[in-house]
Motif scaffolding. Structure first.
Motif, short mmCIF file in Angstrom:
data_model
loop_
_atom_site.label_atom_id
_atom_site.label_comp_id
_atom_site.label_asym_id
_atom_site.label_seq_id
_atom_site.Cartn_x
_atom_site.Cartn_y
_atom_site.Cartn_z
N GLY A 108 0.78 -1.22 0.00
CA GLY A 108 0.00 0.00 0.00
C GLY A 108 0.82 1.28 0.00
O GLY A 108 0.27 2.37 -0.07
N ALA A 109 2.14 1.17 0.07
CA ALA A 109 3.00 2.36 0.07
C ALA A 109 3.20 2.86 -1.36
O ALA A 109 3.08 2.12 -2.33
CB ALA A 109 4.34 2.03 0.72
N ALA A 110 3.52 4.15 -1.46
CA ALA A 110 3.85 4.76 -2.74
C ALA A 110 5.35 5.04 -2.75
O ALA A 110 5.92 5.49 -1.75
CB ALA A 110 3.07 6.06 -2.93
N TYR A 111 5.98 4.79 -3.89
CA TYR A 111 7.43 4.95 -4.03
C TYR A 111 7.71 5.98 -5.12
O TYR A 111 7.07 5.97 -6.15
CB TYR A 111 8.09 3.62 -4.41
N LEU A 112 8.70 6.82 -4.88
CA LEU A 112 9.17 7.74 -5.91
C LEU A 112 10.68 7.82 -5.83
O LEU A 112 11.24 8.32 -4.85
CB LEU A 112 8.56 9.14 -5.75
N VAL A 117 9.38 7.16 0.24
CA VAL A 117 8.32 6.17 0.47
C VAL A 117 7.24 6.85 1.31
O VAL A 117 7.53 7.39 2.38
CB VAL A 117 8.85 4.92 1.19
N SER A 118 6.01 6.82 0.79
CA SER A 118 4.87 7.43 1.49
C SER A 118 3.87 6.35 1.85
O SER A 118 3.53 5.49 1.03
CB SER A 118 4.19 8.48 0.60
N PHE A 119 3.38 6.43 3.11
CA PHE A 119 2.41 5.45 3.59
C PHE A 119 1.56 6.10 4.68
O PHE A 119 2.09 6.69 5.62
CB PHE A 119 3.14 4.21 4.14
N ASN A 120 0.25 6.01 4.54
CA ASN A 120 -0.69 6.58 5.51
C ASN A 120 -0.42 8.07 5.78
O ASN A 120 -0.54 8.53 6.91
CB ASN A 120 -0.66 5.82 6.83
N GLY A 121 -0.02 8.80 4.74
CA GLY A 121 0.20 10.24 4.88
C GLY A 121 1.55 10.62 5.44
O GLY A 121 1.83 11.80 5.62
N CYS A 122 2.40 9.65 5.73
CA CYS A 122 3.74 9.93 6.26
C CYS A 122 4.78 9.47 5.24
O CYS A 122 4.54 8.53 4.49
CB CYS A 122 3.95 9.20 7.58
N SER A 174 14.52 8.89 -7.39
CA SER A 174 15.12 10.04 -8.06
C SER A 174 15.19 9.86 -9.57
O SER A 174 15.36 10.82 -10.31
CB SER A 174 16.53 10.31 -7.49
N THR A 175 15.01 8.63 -10.04
CA THR A 175 14.98 8.35 -11.48
C THR A 175 13.60 8.57 -12.07
O THR A 175 13.43 8.50 -13.28
CB THR A 175 15.38 6.88 -11.74
N GLY A 176 12.59 8.79 -11.20
CA GLY A 176 11.21 8.93 -11.66
C GLY A 176 10.41 7.64 -11.56
O GLY A 176 9.19 7.66 -11.73
N LYS A 177 11.08 6.52 -11.31
CA LYS A 177 10.37 5.24 -11.19
C LYS A 177 9.50 5.25 -9.93
O LYS A 177 9.81 5.91 -8.95
CB LYS A 177 11.35 4.07 -11.10
N THR A 178 8.41 4.48 -9.97
CA THR A 178 7.46 4.44 -8.85
C THR A 178 7.24 3.03 -8.33
O THR A 178 6.18 2.69 -7.83
CB THR A 178 6.11 5.06 -9.28
N THR A 179 8.25 2.19 -8.44
CA THR A 179 8.21 0.82 -7.93
C THR A 179 9.06 0.72 -6.67
O THR A 179 9.81 1.63 -6.35
CB THR A 179 8.74 -0.15 -9.00
N ASP A 180 8.99 -0.42 -5.97
CA ASP A 180 9.78 -0.56 -4.74
C ASP A 180 11.24 -0.89 -5.02
O ASP A 180 12.06 -0.89 -4.10
CB ASP A 180 9.16 -1.58 -3.79
N SER A 181 11.61 -1.13 -6.29
CA SER A 181 13.00 -1.38 -6.63
C SER A 181 13.31 -0.82 -8.01
O SER A 181 12.41 -0.62 -8.83
CB SER A 181 13.31 -2.87 -6.58
N ILE A 182 14.59 -0.57 -8.23
CA ILE A 182 15.04 -0.08 -9.53
C ILE A 182 16.28 -0.85 -9.95
O ILE A 182 17.00 -1.38 -9.11
CB ILE A 182 15.34 1.43 -9.53
N GLU A 183 16.53 -0.91 -11.25
CA GLU A 183 17.74 -1.51 -11.80
C GLU A 183 18.71 -0.36 -12.07
O GLU A 183 18.36 0.60 -12.75
CB GLU A 183 17.44 -2.26 -13.09
N VAL A 184 19.93 -0.48 -11.56
CA VAL A 184 20.93 0.57 -11.70
C VAL A 184 22.08 0.05 -12.54
O VAL A 184 22.61 -1.03 -12.28
CB VAL A 184 21.43 1.03 -10.31
N PHE A 185 22.46 0.82 -13.55
CA PHE A 185 23.57 0.43 -14.42
C PHE A 185 24.53 1.57 -14.67
O PHE A 185 25.38 1.50 -15.55
CB PHE A 185 23.05 -0.13 -15.76
N SER A 186 24.40 2.66 -13.89
CA SER A 186 25.35 3.76 -14.00
C SER A 186 25.64 4.34 -12.63
O SER A 186 24.83 4.22 -11.70
CB SER A 186 24.83 4.84 -14.96
N GLU A 187 26.79 4.97 -12.53
CA GLU A 187 27.24 5.54 -11.26
C GLU A 187 26.36 6.71 -10.85
O GLU A 187 25.87 7.45 -11.69
CB GLU A 187 28.70 6.00 -11.43
N GLY A 188 26.15 6.86 -9.55
CA GLY A 188 25.40 8.01 -9.06
C GLY A 188 24.76 7.75 -7.71
O GLY A 188 24.92 6.69 -7.11
#
Length: 157
Positions: A52-56, A78-83, A58-72
């Motif tokens: 039920g949490a929302a993810y954002l 993570v937002s849940f129940n207004g926090c 820095s790449t713009g993705k909104t999933t709980d995980s991202i694939e990283v292939f470059s340095e940075g």
């Protein structure tokens, strides 16, 4: 009604609204320790999965995980129940070892050719099962080497 010292000793009637305050815990976010990967590799960076949490990211993705292939630096909100809570991870890219064997060549019968994989201090695995930085060849064939450096980065040449 006042008592000595200015305190109320009792209330005969209450007027107004009653307010209930609930404290909602912040979502726990942990993307892991900063890490390094070899150039060309991909790493999956995951925030704690909360139903039920929302993810954002820095790449713009909104999933709980991202694939990283470059340095940075990669951050997630993570937002849940207004926090909301944030965390970030730094990914460093390690260079691949270099190996540049001679181009296809010919040698005279009875002669030898020295092949050098370079990268002193690395681990070597040649196609002829030798494990040294250099090999001497006198037989025709195709030769290649797998070089693994001290960072466990690998190149095939």
């Amino acid at each position: 009604m006042r008592s000595r010292g200015g305190y109320y000793s009792g209330i005969s009637s209450l007027a107004g609204d009653l307010v209930t305050i609930n404290v909602i815990p912040l979502p726990l976010v942990n993307t892991g320790n900063d890490t390094s990967i070899c150039t060309g590799d991909i790493i999956s960076v995951k925030a704690n999965s909360i139903a039920g949490a929302a993810y954002l990211w820095s790449t713009g993705k909104t999933t709980d995980s991202i694939e990283v292939f470059s340095e940075g630096k990669y951050a997630v909100l993570v937002s849940f129940n207004g926090c909301s809570s944030t965390d970030s991870i730094n990914i460093k890219m390690l260079p691949l070892p270099t190996a540049s064997l001679v181009k296809d060549t010919s040698i005279c019968e009875g002669k030898e050719l020295l092949l050098d994989a370079s990268n002193s201090g690395s681990a070597y695995n040649w196609s002829n099962a030798q494990t040294t930085q250099t090999i001497i060849v006198s037989e025709p064939g195709k030769y290649f080497v797998l070089v693994t450096d001290i960072n466990s980065c690998i190149i095939l040449d």
